[in-house]
Design a protein around this motif. Structure first.
Motif, mmCIF file in Angstrom:
data_model
loop_
_atom_site.group_PDB
_atom_site.id
_atom_site.type_symbol
_atom_site.label_atom_id
_atom_site.label_comp_id
_atom_site.label_asym_id
_atom_site.label_seq_id
_atom_site.Cartn_x
_atom_site.Cartn_y
_atom_site.Cartn_z
ATOM 1 N N ALA A 138 0.817 -1.217 0.000
ATOM 2 C CA ALA A 138 0.000 0.000 0.000
ATOM 3 C C ALA A 138 0.850 1.265 0.000
ATOM 4 C CB ALA A 138 -0.921 0.001 1.220
ATOM 5 N N PHE A 139 2.045 1.214 0.570
ATOM 6 C CA PHE A 139 2.840 2.439 0.707
ATOM 7 C C PHE A 139 3.204 3.061 -0.648
ATOM 8 C CE2 PHE A 139 3.186 0.755 4.933
ATOM 9 C CZ PHE A 139 3.339 1.865 5.740
ATOM 10 N N PRO A 140 3.907 2.346 -1.542
ATOM 11 C CA PRO A 140 4.217 2.968 -2.835
ATOM 12 C C PRO A 140 2.965 3.243 -3.671
ATOM 13 C CG PRO A 140 4.866 0.656 -2.824
ATOM 14 C CD PRO A 140 4.509 0.999 -1.428
ATOM 15 N N ALA A 141 1.934 2.405 -3.507
ATOM 16 C CA ALA A 141 0.699 2.640 -4.256
ATOM 17 C C ALA A 141 0.053 3.954 -3.839
ATOM 18 C CB ALA A 141 -0.274 1.482 -4.034
ATOM 19 N N LEU A 142 0.046 4.232 -2.541
ATOM 20 C CA LEU A 142 -0.542 5.474 -2.062
ATOM 21 C C LEU A 142 0.319 6.681 -2.439
ATOM 22 C CD1 LEU A 142 -1.749 4.228 1.419
ATOM 23 C CD2 LEU A 142 -3.211 5.001 -0.447
ATOM 24 N N VAL A 143 1.650 6.512 -2.423
ATOM 25 C CA VAL A 143 2.534 7.607 -2.849
ATOM 26 C C VAL A 143 2.265 7.960 -4.305
ATOM 27 C CG1 VAL A 143 4.937 8.207 -3.332
ATOM 28 C CG2 VAL A 143 4.333 7.132 -1.153
ATOM 29 N N MET A 144 2.158 6.952 -5.142
ATOM 30 C CA MET A 144 1.905 7.208 -6.561
ATOM 31 C C MET A 144 0.486 7.728 -6.784
ATOM 32 S SD MET A 144 2.262 4.612 -9.806
ATOM 33 C CE MET A 144 4.042 4.651 -9.800
ATOM 34 N N ALA A 145 -0.497 7.139 -6.078
ATOM 35 C CA ALA A 145 -1.880 7.574 -6.270
ATOM 36 C C ALA A 145 -2.070 9.017 -5.837
ATOM 37 C CB ALA A 145 -2.817 6.666 -5.480
ATOM 38 N N GLY A 146 -1.377 9.435 -4.780
ATOM 39 C CA GLY A 146 -1.510 10.812 -4.306
ATOM 40 C C GLY A 146 -0.751 11.816 -5.126
ATOM 41 N N GLY A 147 0.193 11.361 -5.973
ATOM 42 C CA GLY A 147 0.941 12.275 -6.828
ATOM 43 C C GLY A 147 1.993 13.089 -6.105
ATOM 44 N N TRP A 148 2.483 12.606 -4.952
ATOM 45 C CA TRP A 148 3.507 13.358 -4.202
ATOM 46 C C TRP A 148 4.901 13.027 -4.731
ATOM 47 C CZ3 TRP A 148 -0.181 10.670 -0.910
ATOM 48 C CH2 TRP A 148 -1.186 11.521 -0.409
ATOM 49 N N ARG A 149 5.840 13.937 -4.520
ATOM 50 C CA ARG A 149 7.211 13.759 -4.990
ATOM 51 C C ARG A 149 8.199 14.185 -3.914
ATOM 52 N NH1 ARG A 149 6.962 16.133 -11.196
ATOM 53 N NH2 ARG A 149 5.486 14.593 -11.999
ATOM 54 N N GLY A 150 9.488 13.926 -4.238
ATOM 55 C CA GLY A 150 10.578 14.454 -3.423
ATOM 56 C C GLY A 150 10.565 13.989 -1.990
ATOM 57 N N GLY A 151 10.143 12.759 -1.706
ATOM 58 C CA GLY A 151 10.110 12.259 -0.336
ATOM 59 C C GLY A 151 8.887 12.693 0.434
ATOM 60 N N GLU A 152 8.146 13.675 -0.132
ATOM 61 C CA GLU A 152 6.967 14.169 0.571
ATOM 62 C C GLU A 152 5.918 13.068 0.694
ATOM 63 O OE1 GLU A 152 3.648 17.774 0.225
ATOM 64 O OE2 GLU A 152 5.139 17.485 -1.353
ATOM 65 N N GLY A 153 5.795 12.215 -0.356
ATOM 66 C CA GLY A 153 4.820 11.135 -0.294
ATOM 67 C C GLY A 153 5.141 10.134 0.793
ATOM 68 N N THR A 154 6.410 9.784 0.907
ATOM 69 C CA THR A 154 6.813 8.862 1.971
ATOM 70 C C THR A 154 6.443 9.428 3.330
ATOM 71 O OG1 THR A 154 8.620 7.966 0.649
ATOM 72 C CG2 THR A 154 8.794 7.713 3.039
ATOM 73 N N ALA A 155 6.698 10.729 3.527
ATOM 74 C CA ALA A 155 6.396 11.364 4.807
ATOM 75 C C ALA A 155 4.898 11.413 5.059
ATOM 76 C CB ALA A 155 6.987 12.768 4.847
ATOM 77 N N ARG A 156 4.113 11.810 4.056
ATOM 78 C CA ARG A 156 2.670 11.952 4.254
ATOM 79 C C ARG A 156 1.996 10.595 4.478
ATOM 80 N NH1 ARG A 156 0.285 16.800 3.212
ATOM 81 N NH2 ARG A 156 1.590 18.409 2.244
ATOM 82 N N VAL A 157 2.300 9.632 3.639
ATOM 83 C CA VAL A 157 1.691 8.316 3.778
ATOM 84 C C VAL A 157 2.136 7.675 5.089
ATOM 85 C CG1 VAL A 157 1.579 5.987 2.801
ATOM 86 C CG2 VAL A 157 1.414 7.978 1.306
ATOM 87 N N GLY A 158 3.433 7.801 5.402
ATOM 88 C CA GLY A 158 3.937 7.228 6.654
ATOM 89 C C GLY A 158 3.294 7.857 7.869
ATOM 90 N N ALA A 159 3.119 9.190 7.849
ATOM 91 C CA ALA A 159 2.510 9.876 8.989
ATOM 92 C C ALA A 159 1.066 9.428 9.187
ATOM 93 C CB ALA A 159 2.571 11.385 8.781
ATOM 94 N N ALA A 160 0.305 9.356 8.092
ATOM 95 C CA ALA A 160 -1.087 8.922 8.204
ATOM 96 C C ALA A 160 -1.169 7.473 8.678
ATOM 97 C CB ALA A 160 -1.788 9.082 6.857
ATOM 98 N N ASN A 161 -0.290 6.633 8.131
ATOM 99 C CA ASN A 161 -0.270 5.238 8.529
ATOM 100 C C ASN A 161 0.038 5.097 10.015
ATOM 101 O OD1 ASN A 161 1.211 2.452 8.798
ATOM 102 N ND2 ASN A 161 0.104 2.338 6.849
ATOM 103 N N SER A 162 1.015 5.853 10.506
ATOM 104 C CA SER A 162 1.397 5.782 11.917
ATOM 105 C C SER A 162 0.286 6.300 12.824
ATOM 106 C CB SER A 162 2.679 6.581 12.153
ATOM 107 O OG SER A 162 3.752 6.051 11.407
ATOM 108 N N LEU A 163 -0.369 7.374 12.412
ATOM 109 C CA LEU A 163 -1.452 7.921 13.218
ATOM 110 C C LEU A 163 -2.595 6.916 13.332
ATOM 111 C CD1 LEU A 163 -2.499 10.372 14.780
ATOM 112 C CD2 LEU A 163 -3.505 11.214 12.640
ATOM 113 N N GLY A 164 -2.956 6.294 12.226
ATOM 114 C CA GLY A 164 -3.999 5.283 12.266
ATOM 115 C C GLY A 164 -3.604 4.093 13.108
ATOM 116 N N ALA A 165 -2.324 3.712 13.037
ATOM 117 C CA ALA A 165 -1.838 2.576 13.823
ATOM 118 C C ALA A 165 -1.933 2.857 15.310
ATOM 119 C CB ALA A 165 -0.397 2.260 13.429
#
Length: 967
Positions: A138-165
């Motif tokens: 799900a991580f790379p899929a969400l980064v690509m689906a959201g259209g984020w770049r430059g490490g921002e997608g990793t940070a955004r998806v990771g932050a949301a994932n951690s908050l939900g966890a």
């Protein structure tokens, strides 16, 4: 606006996916524990398997998404539908496979423990890697689906994932599992996976080309000259970051158990604090990257690793102070469950954030560094997760099986700091002298804390979770402490020579106070069995239960199941005198095995099975109170065999006690209830087939010379005393458990309900359950019920003792209600009815000591002295005599009566010397008494003795200053 809305849908997917994954991991580890028979192996397998799977899944998905082999939306829908199906089936599969896996693992253990543990690791990893991989995709899929770049997608998806966890782990542990059980909590996590698939299906895909392709996605930032090199060092550095993160998490989990007690809740507190810290670090990294896109990613990554190392050095003393924080939380009495555990989570968060927040930020910067080397956003995200998950997986096994036993808790925390420091050095690859300077700075922060931890081994062993409000509790000096794979075990000695065994901070066995429980639990079921040839004892503890079992005439072999090798060491050495060197008896053998798994997987049969586990809030113990466990035990009993199952009536409620009783009765309808210690310890005894108890044979066994000596140590000096212990026969047991829920290994609700009852006093409710018993003790079980038979005759003889038991129950109720004077009156009535019972007298003496403490604090020294004198007059056990003498000496010193103080302290010192124990503080007190008398030279000699005997360096320095000042 449409793009913003579309991005938030993917953020919602990340929240749900992260929450479902961690909730399933926490509950799945509990299912794994039942299959593998080891808490540490189950936890390690769950952590390493899920995280390794996350990395593999993210890496493969990132590559396939970049190739265009699958769309992000399609991948999210398929992976999460499969996860939902897996979660729905997993509890049923785990339960149905428990027996065949138990046979495989027990058989492997017989061949070689190494083979058995290897198979456990393979089963654990095989059960968790695939769902972890599906979640990781799900991580790379969400980064690509959201259209984020430059490490921002990793940070955004990771932050949301951690908050939900973080939210899901707390919801699963504190709300769902206590209500609906483990299995249904896993299935509810499956619904969250299905919700991710639904949201992804309903969402529009990202615009073509956004976040895809082979070209670097960070097109808006310049590629620095040094960013095209060092890919391997970056990945190796990220692996070390993952190792540091896992080491910190696992060690904080153990510290949380030591500080706050219940294993399930402490694990969730540590996990939640960990993912909250990751969220904060990832969220900060996302904002920082958006504002400063031109910063060199490798430089930022190496700096984050170094800052994480310094953060670990700063957090180390906070982590080791968690037990002290817990003591402060409980100083005024136990707060509500919500207040206690929210405060506990805040304390653990304070020890987690300084390191793990930098770990979260490092993941985003690692993705930026890899993107700058020519990888797509999806590929970079997958590579980062793979590298860190390899470090996570390797770290989980290395920490559990290597670092913790070798380096102990404090050393493992220091290892995390050094791993972060080494990661920063690998990524930066700068001049050696700069790296040496960073290392010196980190070590300078760590060294004092490590030195203090070594000098004060008792700091982590206060056990305030069970002893809340006991401000005057003295557990004795720590003889040794070992941080084992499964638990932290310590042995302590008090001033009277009493030995205490602590497991994860909780006192699980003593050579004095628990002697009654351990002896009665061992003797009663063994003596009641038709034949007494072979016996199985669940839980070694001090070894006194196994000793009681083997003391019964006719016992040929005793098998003891004990998972902790440290406990075996304690029983073989420190408790050898108390258990009469039981482990040196060729008839007795200790096996490192989980009881539930052993009974499911072994073909051995026994005449007697004695179950004396720890409390059900300890990981793995709740299964030993379930219908499945009792059924497996019954299947291993020979014809005429008997099972005894201990349970407690403190720190719980009436419904839980009734559930334990009813669960046992469902499997053993022919059962009896034994009161081992009023308001504290009880025993259920059941036969595997209908037969009547021959009381003459029973008494002949417990009155044999060896058994009699053990019984006298437990305060039982005759047939009447034995009969007085029995509360009910089959009809009475049914009345106690009437209408109660039957506990099942499918749900394991007890492990999650028990912690919330830890500080609850439901003694009145429990005694009201016992008051339902209307039949005579052992009615319906005895062979001879004729007017002149043993049963009725012994019942008549035991009448005073049974009346004393009623007064003891009234004493317990009054004490728990804070009516200490009424409690003393009831206790004195009990002691008067049975004047030869030292245990009754000792319990009353403890009440006098308790009231004396209150009177001293209330500035009533005369009343305190009167209570202490009454306590001594009762002739209690040696530990209570010692405490009373010391307190009387202190009162005499305060009123400047040095002669009387010297006498009392000398009597107490005689007790300590008889036990072979150093008593430096008694010498300090004697020095004070001598100073009052006017004998400075003799006082100085007493201080010199105290200095030689004390083991605390800080206290030794204080006494030296005191000695120099006196001179």
């Amino acid at each position: 606006m449409r793009r913003w809305l579309r991005s938030w849908r993917w953020i919602l997917c990340a929240l749900l996916s992260g929450g479902a994954t961690l909730a399933a991991e926490v509950m799945g580890a509990r299912l794994l524990r039942s299959m593998l028979g080891s808490t540490s192996l189950a936890q390690t397998a769950a952590v390493s398997g899920v995280l390794l799977g996350l990395g593999l899944g993210a890496s493969i998905a990132g590559r396939e998404l970049t190739r265009g082999a699958i769309t992000p939306r399609r991948l999210l829908v398929i992976s999460h539908l499969v996860l939902a199906a897996f979660a729905a089936l997993a509890p049923t599969l785990a339960h149905s496979l428990a027996a065949p896996i138990a046979r495989l693992l027990v058989g492997s253990d017989m061949v070689s423990p190494l083979l058995g543990n290897t198979l456990r690791a393979l089963v654990g990893l095989g059960s968790t890697v695939l769902p972890g991989a599906l979640s990781g995709s799900a991580f790379p899929a969400l980064v690509m689906a959201g259209g984020w770049r430059g490490g921002e997608g990793t940070a955004r998806v990771g932050a949301a994932n951690s908050l939900g966890a973080a939210g899901a782990a707390s919801l699963a542990t504190f709300v769902l599992a206590p209500s609906v059980g483990v299995s249904w909590t896993v299935r509810l996590a499956g619904l969250a996976f299905a919700a991710v698939a639904a949201v992804a299906w309903a969402s529009s895909p990202a615009p073509r080309g956004v976040g895809a392709g082979h070209a670097p996605s960070a097109v808006s930032e310049p590629v620095h000259a040094d960013e095209g090199r060092g890919g391997r060092s970056t990945l190796l550095g990220l692996a070390l970051v993952g190792l540091a993160s896992t080491a910190w998490q696992l060690t904080l989990t153990r510290l949380g158990i030591l500080a706050f007690g219940p294993s399930a809740f402490a694990l969730t507190a540590a996990l939640s604090a960990h993912v909250i810290s990751l969220f904060l670090g990832e969220a900060a990294a996302a904002a920082w990257i958006a504002r400063r896109p031109d910063t060199s990613a490798p430089d930022a990554l190496s700096s984050l690793c170094r800052l994480g190392a310094l953060g670990a050095a700063l957090a180390l003393p906070i982590a080791l102070a968690l037990p002290k924080m817990s003591m402060h939380l409980l100083a005024g009495g136990a707060p509500s469950t919500f207040t206690l555990w929210s405060s506990a989570m805040a304390c653990v968060l304070a020890a987690t954030l300084p390191l793990v927040a930098f770990v979260g930020a490092a993941l985003a910067q690692g993705a930026r560094a890899l993107e700058a080397q020519g990888r797509s956003a999806a590929q970079a995200n997958g590579a980062v997760l793979l590298a860190t998950s390899v470090g996570n997986g390797v770290g989980a096994w290395a920490i559990s099986f290597g670092a913790l036993p070798l380096l102990r808790l404090e050393g493992t925390l220091a290892l995390s700091a050094l791993a972060m420091l080494l990661a920063g050095s690998l990524i930066a690859r700068r001049a050696w002298w700069r790296e040496l300077a960073w290392a010196a700075l980190a070590l300078a922060g760590i060294a004092p804390t490590l030195r203090d931890a070594r000098a004060n081994p008792a700091a982590l062993l206060t056990g305030p979770f069970l002893y809340a409000g006991a401000e005057d509790l003295e557990l004795g000096r720590v003889r040794w402490r070992r941080d084992g794979r499964e638990a932290t075990v310590a042995v302590r000695y008090d001033d009277t020579g009493g030995v205490l065994l602590q497991i994860d901070g909780k006192v699980d066995a003593t050579s004095e106070g628990d002697a009654t429980t351990q002896t009665v639990v061992g003797l009663v079921p063994t003596a009641m069995a038709r034949s007494v040839g072979t016996a199985l004892v669940v839980g070694l503890g001090s070894g006194m239960t196994a000793d009681a079992v083997r003391s019964v005439p006719g016992v040929r072999s005793v098998t003891v199941l004990e998972l902790l090798p440290e406990v075996v060491i304690a029983a073989r050495g420190d408790f050898a005198r108390s258990n009469h060197r039981v482990l040196y008896d060729p008839r007795v053998r200790a096996r490192a095995a989980d009881a539930a798994q052993w009974l499911r997987g072994s073909a051995e049969t026994y005449d007697t099975i004695v179950s004396e586990p720890s409390n059900p809030w300890v990981a793995g113990m709740s299964e030993l109170f379930t219908e499945e466990f009792f059924t497996a035990a019954k299947a291993r009993l020979r014809p005429g065999g008997v099972m005894g199952a201990w349970f407690h009536a403190y720190s719980t409620d009436g419904a839980t006690v009734a559930s334990v009783v009813e669960t046992f009765r469902r499997v053993f309808p022919r059962s009896a209830l034994v009161e081992v210690s009023a308001g504290q310890d009880y025993l259920l005894v059941g036969a595997n087939e209908p037969y009547q108890l021959d009381l003459d044979a029973f008494f002949a066994r417990v009155e044999a010379p060896e058994s009699r000596r053990r019984a006298e140590r437990a305060g039982i000096d005759g047939r009447a005393a034995w009969m007085a212990r029995f509360l009910a026969g089959p009809r009475g047991v049914a009345a106690v458990g009437e209408g109660a829920e039957v506990l099942s290994a499918r749900d394991l609700v007890l492990e999650f309900r028990a912690p919330s009852l830890l500080y609850r006093d439901a003694t009145a409710e429990i005694f009201a359950r016992f008051a339902r018993v209307q039949d005579l003790p052992l009615a319906g079980l005895v062979l001879d019920a004729s007017p002149g038979g043993t049963w009725l005759r012994t019942l008549d003889e035991s009448e005073p003792m049974r009346e004393a038991g009623a007064h003891l129950r009234s004493m317990v109720l009054a004490d728990r209600a804070g009516e200490i004077s009424r409690a003393i009156r009831e206790g004195e009535l009990a002691a008067g009815l049975v004047p030869t019972d030292e245990l009754h007298r000792t319990r009353v003496a403890r009440l006098y000591l308790q009231r004396a403490t209150l009177r001293r604090r209330g500035h009533d020294p005369g009343g305190a002295e009167a209570d202490l004198t009454e306590a001594l007059a009762l002739r209690p056990q040696v530990s209570e005599r010692f405490r009373a003498l010391v307190a009387l000496g202190d009162l005499a010193n305060r009123r400047r009566d040095g002669s009387r103080a010297w006498t009392r302290f000398s009597e107490a010192l005689d007790i300590a010397r008889a036990a072979g124990q150093p008593a430096p503080e008694l010498h300090v007190r004697r020095a004070e008494a001598l100073a009052i008398i006017g004998a400075p030279a003799e006082a100085a000699r007493e201080l010199e003795i105290a200095i030689r005997e004390t083991t605390d360096p800080a206290r030794r320095m204080q006494l030296r200053r005191l000695l120099q000042g006196g001179r």
